[in-house]
Design a protein around this motif. Structure first.
Motif, PDB file in Angstrom:
ATOM      1  N   GLU A 185       1.104   4.497  10.426  1.00  0.00           N
ATOM      2  CA  GLU A 185       1.029   3.656  11.505  1.00  0.00           C
ATOM      3  C   GLU A 185       2.100   4.319  12.723  1.00  0.00           C
ATOM      4  N   GLN A 211       0.878  -1.317   0.104  1.00  0.00           N
ATOM      5  CA  GLN A 211       0.041   0.089   0.102  1.00  0.00           C
ATOM      6  C   GLN A 211       0.857   1.184   0.043  1.00  0.00           C
ATOM      7  N   ASP A 234       2.813   5.107   2.682  1.00  0.00           N
ATOM      8  CA  ASP A 234       1.878   5.609   3.531  1.00  0.00           C
ATOM      9  C   ASP A 234       1.217   4.890   4.620  1.00  0.00           C
ATOM     10  N   GLU A 235       1.259   3.521   4.339  1.00  0.00           N
ATOM     11  CA  GLU A 235       0.594   2.608   5.571  1.00  0.00           C
ATOM     12  C   GLU A 235       1.603   2.981   6.650  1.00  0.00           C
TER      13      GLU A 235
END
Ligand code: DGJ
Length: 703
Positions: A375, A367, A370-371
Motif C-alpha cells: 500500500e 498478511q 507486505d500488505e
C-alpha cells in the motif's frame, strides 16, 4: 602540498586553506607541538622548538605540549598512551623513528612512526588533511612487533595543543533524555575539565566534541579551535591547563575500566579525532564541520526525504489497518517515506515484552508486512521500519532460549532499564543472529529505511565465555561489533538508509555517521524546546543529519500549545518528518500541512546542503533566527522564531549575512528589491508578534 617537512629544522607543517598546524622533533627525539592557528611558516615556528625546564619538580616542561604523550618518565599530564608490558614495566620511553607522506583514501596523509627504546612497541601517528575545511583527521595505530602480549591501558586518538591565549573558554554540550545538546561554556583554569561517557554509548549527557576560544569569539568572528571524535562507545575528552599556561585537549576511547590486550604482531587503531581551526567564530566552525560531514563522513551525500513516523500516533498499538489509513493521509501530505516504529513484532504490546523476537506479529499484520508495504509503495512512498537489535526483554522467546547472551556478572542482579537487557553483540552467535534477522527483514521486504534504536545504557559489563584478562575489552568490542554489523548490512543493502537513534540523541557522533544517514536527536518533539536542541546539535552536526518531526499540540512532553505553522517551521530546519496522528487531522490541517511540505521541498537544498548561519543579534529579545545559503550566495532562506514579546518592546531589525553588497535581492512577500549592502547593514524588519510566532522567508538574487 598541504604537508611540509623541513629536514634541517626537523619541523612538520600542515598547511590548510586558512590555518597552520606545526610541530617538530626536539632534542629528546620527541614530537613537540609548536603552533596551531592562522597561517604561519615553518621558519616562523623554528625558534619555538626548544626544551624547557622550570625546576626538578617541573622538568621537561616542553612535554606538556607533546603531540601524543607517552606515559613514562616525568609525564604527569593526561597521557595519550599508557601500557603494561609482560615483565611489569609500565613506563614508556619513545622516540621519533621515521615518517612518510602519502595519499590515503584521497587525502594527503602524514604517518609518523615512533618506537619504544627497549620494547617492541611502535606507534604510528596518522594525520589526514582536509585543506578546504581547515581540518585534520588524527588517529593512532599502536603495534606490538614482538612476541609477548602488551596491555594497552589507555590509547587516545590525539592530543590537541592550543596556542598561547589570554584566556581559554571551553564550549561543549550537556543534556539528558529529552533535553539533549544544551550548550554550555566555561573558563578553563589550571586542572582538568573532563567530558565523557561511561554508559557504553555516546550518551546524551555530553557529546564528543569541544571548542575552545579566548573568551571573545562570536558567531561570526574570532579564533575557535575545535575537535570531534568518531566513537560511539565510552569516550573521554580531557581539556587540561597547566600552571605553565599550556592547554591541551586529549581525547579518545575512555580509559575507565578499559584494557586491550595487544597480542604478538597485532595492531590497535584508535578512532579518528578530527580537529580544526576557524578564524570566523563558531559559525565558521560549524559550517566547516557540516560540509566535511557531507563530503567526507556520511555514507552518501543525498537529500533527506520527508518522512512520516507513526510512533507518537499509535505507540505500540500498531496494526495493518491503522497504518494503512495513516499512510493514505501521509501520502496526501506529500510525504516521501512512511516509517512504522516500535510494536510490529513478537509480543511487543508495551515496552515490557517481545524485544528480541523479530518476527512480524500476525495478529497485528495478518498478511505480514507486505500488505502495508505494498500500500505504501502504491501510494508513491518508500517504506521504513524500526528495530532495536542490541536489546532484549527478559520476557521474550530470545531471552528464554539464551539468557547468557546478555552482558552480566553471574553473582549480580541484571539491571533492567526500560524492562530490557543488552545483548553481548560481540559474541559471534549473537552477532550472527542480528545479521541474519536483519538480512532476512531487508532481503524479504521492500524496505528502504531502518530506524535503529537503543534504549538503555550498558550495566554489569561482564562477557560470558571471554577470557578473564580480556573482560575490560567489552566497551570497545560492543562498538566495533556494532560498526561491523552496520557496515555489513550497508554493503549487502546499499539502497537502504539508516537512522541512528538511542532513546533520542544518545548515539550521535562522527563514528556512527560513517554508517548512518541521519539521526533522531531527541524524543522531545516540542517545537520550542527543539530550537535549543537543534541549535546545540548544529554546533557540530549538519542540519540534514537531524530528523525533526511535527507532532501534536499541546505536546505530550510539556503541554505547550503552538501553531501548526510554528511546529512546521521548527521541524523544517533539518530533515522534515511528521509524527502526528493524521487519522485525527481535519481536512484543513491536511491542506495547510501539504503547503508547508511543498514549501519545504522547495527550500530543502538550502537547509540540507547549504551553509548555515545562526543569527544571534536578537537572542536577547527572544528571537531565534537561522539563515541557510547556497554556495553561490544567490539563494537564501531565513527562519525566525519569536518566543514571547514584551509590551512596547519593538524588535530591532535583523541584519542578514552572506550576501553580495553590490547585488540586488528580492525578498519573498515584499515589494521591490533590496541591495545586499542594505540587507546586511540596515537589515530587515521581522514581522513577528506575540508569543511563539515564526516565519520563513526566501531571499533571492535579482535576475
Ligand atoms: C525511543 C525512540 O527515541 C522513539 O522515537 C521510539 O522509536 C521509541 N524508542 C520506540 O520504543
Amino acid at each position: 602540498m598541504a604537508i611540509q617537512y623541513d629536514a634541517g629544522q626537523r619541523i612538520f607543517a600542515i598547511q590548510t586553506r586558512n590555518s597552520s598546524y606545526i610541530f617538530g622533533v626536539n632534542e629528546r627525539d620527541r614530537l613537540q607541538h609548536l603552533y596551531w592557528g592562522a597561517p604561519v611558516s615553518i621558519m616562523d615556528c623554528a625558534p619555538l622548538l626548544r626544551l624547557k625546564s622550570h625546576s626538578s619538580f617541573d622538568a621537561e616542561v616542553e612535554g606538556e605540549a607533546e603531540e601524543y604523550s607517552f606515559w613514562g618518565g616525568v609525564c604527569y599530564t593526561e597521557p595519550s598512551l599508557k601500557v603494561r608490558m609482560q615483565d611489569g614495566v609500565r613506563d614508556l620511553s619513545v622516540s621519533y623513528s621515521h615518517h612518510q607522506i602519502i595519499e590515503q583514501g584521497g587525502k594527503e596523509t602524514l604517518i609518523i612512526t615512533l618506537k619504544d627504546r627497549v620494547y617492541p612497541l611502535e606507534t604510528q601517528l596518522v594525520y589526514q588533511v582536509i585543506p578546504e575545511y581547515d581540518l585534520v583527521e588524527r588517529y593512532a595505530r599502536i603495534m606490538n612487533t614482538g612476541e609477548l602480549d602488551i596491555v594497552l591501558e589507555s590509547m587516545q586518538s590525539a592530543a590537541w595543543s592550543l596556542p598561547c591565549l589570554q584566556d581559554y573558554r571551553l564550549t561543549h554540550v550537556t543534556g539528558k533524555w529529552s533535553g539533549e545538546f544544551q550548550l554550555r561554556n566555561t573558563g578553563l583554569t589550571e586542572g582538568k575539565k573532563v567530558l565523557e561517557s561511561r554508559r557504553g554509548f555516546t550518551g546524551a549527557h555530553a557529546n564528543p566534541w569541544f571548542a575552545i576560544d579566548d573568551g571573545f569569539a562570536t558567531e561570526s568572528g574570532g579564533g575557535v579551535w575545535f575537535g570531534a571524535l568518531a566513537w560511539s562507545g565510552n569516550w573521554k575528552i580531557a581539556a587540561e591547563k597547566t600552571p605553565f599556561n599550556q592547554v591541551r585537549v586529549t581525547g579518545g576511547i575512555h580509559d575507565f575500566d578499559s584494557e586491550w590486550l595487544l597480542g604478538a604482531g597485532e595492531a590497535f587503531e584508535t578512532p579518528v579525532f578530527t580537529g580544526g581551526f576557524s578564524s570566523t567564530g563558531f559559525g565558521g566552525m560549524s559550517r566547516r564541520l557540516h560540509q566535511y560531514q557531507y563530503d567526507y563522513v556520511l555514507p552518501r551525500n543525498e537529500p533527506g526525504k520527508v518522512l512520516y513516523n507513526s510512533w507518537e500516533a499509535t505507540y505500540f498499538d500498531v496494526n495493518a489497518k491503522d497504518q494503512i489509513a495513516l499512510a493514505k493521509r501521509a501520502a496526501r501530505l506529500g510525504v516521501e517515506r512512511f516509517v512504522v516504529d516500535d510494536g510490529w513484532f513478537g509480543q511487543r504490546h508495551s515496552d515490557h515484552a517481545g524485544l528480541g523476537d523479530w518476527s512480524v506479529n500476525t495478529d497485528k499484520f495478518p498478511q505480514g508486512l507486505d500488505e502495508l508495504i505494498g500500500e505504501v509503495r502504491a501510494l508513491g512512498m518508500e517504506f521504513g521500519i524500526w528495530v532495536e537489535p542490541e536489546s532484549v526483554n527478559p520476557d521474550s522467546d530470545l531471552y528464554r532460549a539464551h539468557p547468557d547472551w546478555v552482558y552480566h556478572f553471574e553473582t549480580r542482579e541484571r539491571t533492567e532499564l526500560r524492562n530490557q537487557l543488552l545483548l553481548n553483540i560481540s559474541k559471534p552467535e549473537v552477532k550472527q543472529y542480528i545479521l541474519d534477522f536483519m538480512s532476512g527483514l531487508l532481503g524479504r521486504h521492500e524496505i528502504k529505511f531502518i530506524k535503529w534504536d537503543m534504549n538503555r545504557t550498558l550495566t554489569e559489563p561482564g562477557m560470558k565465555d571471554y577470557p578473564l584478562n580480556r573482560q575490560k575489552e567489552v566497551w570497545v568490542r560492543h562498538v566495533q561489533s556494532l560498526y561491523d554489523i552496520w557496515s555489513q548490512l550497508r554493503a549487502e543493502f546499499p539502497d537502504v538508509e539508516f537512522e541512528t537513534c538511542a532513546g533520542g540523541g544518545s548515539r550521535i557522533d562522527l563514528g556512527i555517521f560513517r554508517y548512518a544517514d541521519q539521526s533522531w536527536p531527541s524524543d522531545n518533539t516540542d517545537a520550542f524546546d527543539r530550537l535549543s536542541i537543534q541549535e546545540g546539535f548544529s554546533y557540530t552536526y549538519a542540519p540534514r543529519m537531524m530528523t525533526c518531526w511535527v507532532t501534536e499540540s499541546p505536546t505530550g512532553m510539556n503541554g505547550r500549545h503552538v501553531s501548526l505553522r510554528y511546529r512546521f517551521h521548527s521541524a523544517m530546519m533539518g530533515t522534515l518528518g511528521i509524527g502526528s496522528n493524521l487519522n485525527e487531522w481535519s481536512d484543513a490541517q491536511i491542506e495547510e500541512s501539504r503547503e508547508y511540505i511543498r514549501q519545504y521541498k522547495d527550500i530543502r537544498h538550502l537547509v540540507q546542503s547549504g551553509s548555515q548561519y545562526r543569527h544571534t543579534a536578537l537572542r536577547g529579545k527572544g528571537v531565534t533566527a537561522v539563515q541557510y545559503s547556497d554556495a553561490s550566495g544567490s539563494d537564501h532562506v531565513l527562519f525566525a522564531f519569536l518566543h514571547s514579546q514584551k509590551l512596547g518592546e519593538p524588535l530591532p531589525r535583523l541584519c542578514l549575512t552572506a550576501l553580495d553588497p553590490g547585488k540586488s535581492y528580492i525578498i519573498e512577500g515584499l515589494e521591490g528589491s533590496f541591495s545586499g549592502r542594505a540587507l546586511m547593514n540596515i537589515g530587515v524588519e521581522l514581522p513577528l508578534r506575540g508569543d511563539f510566532d515564526s516565519l520563513i522567508c526566501r531571499i533571492r538574487e535579482q535576475a
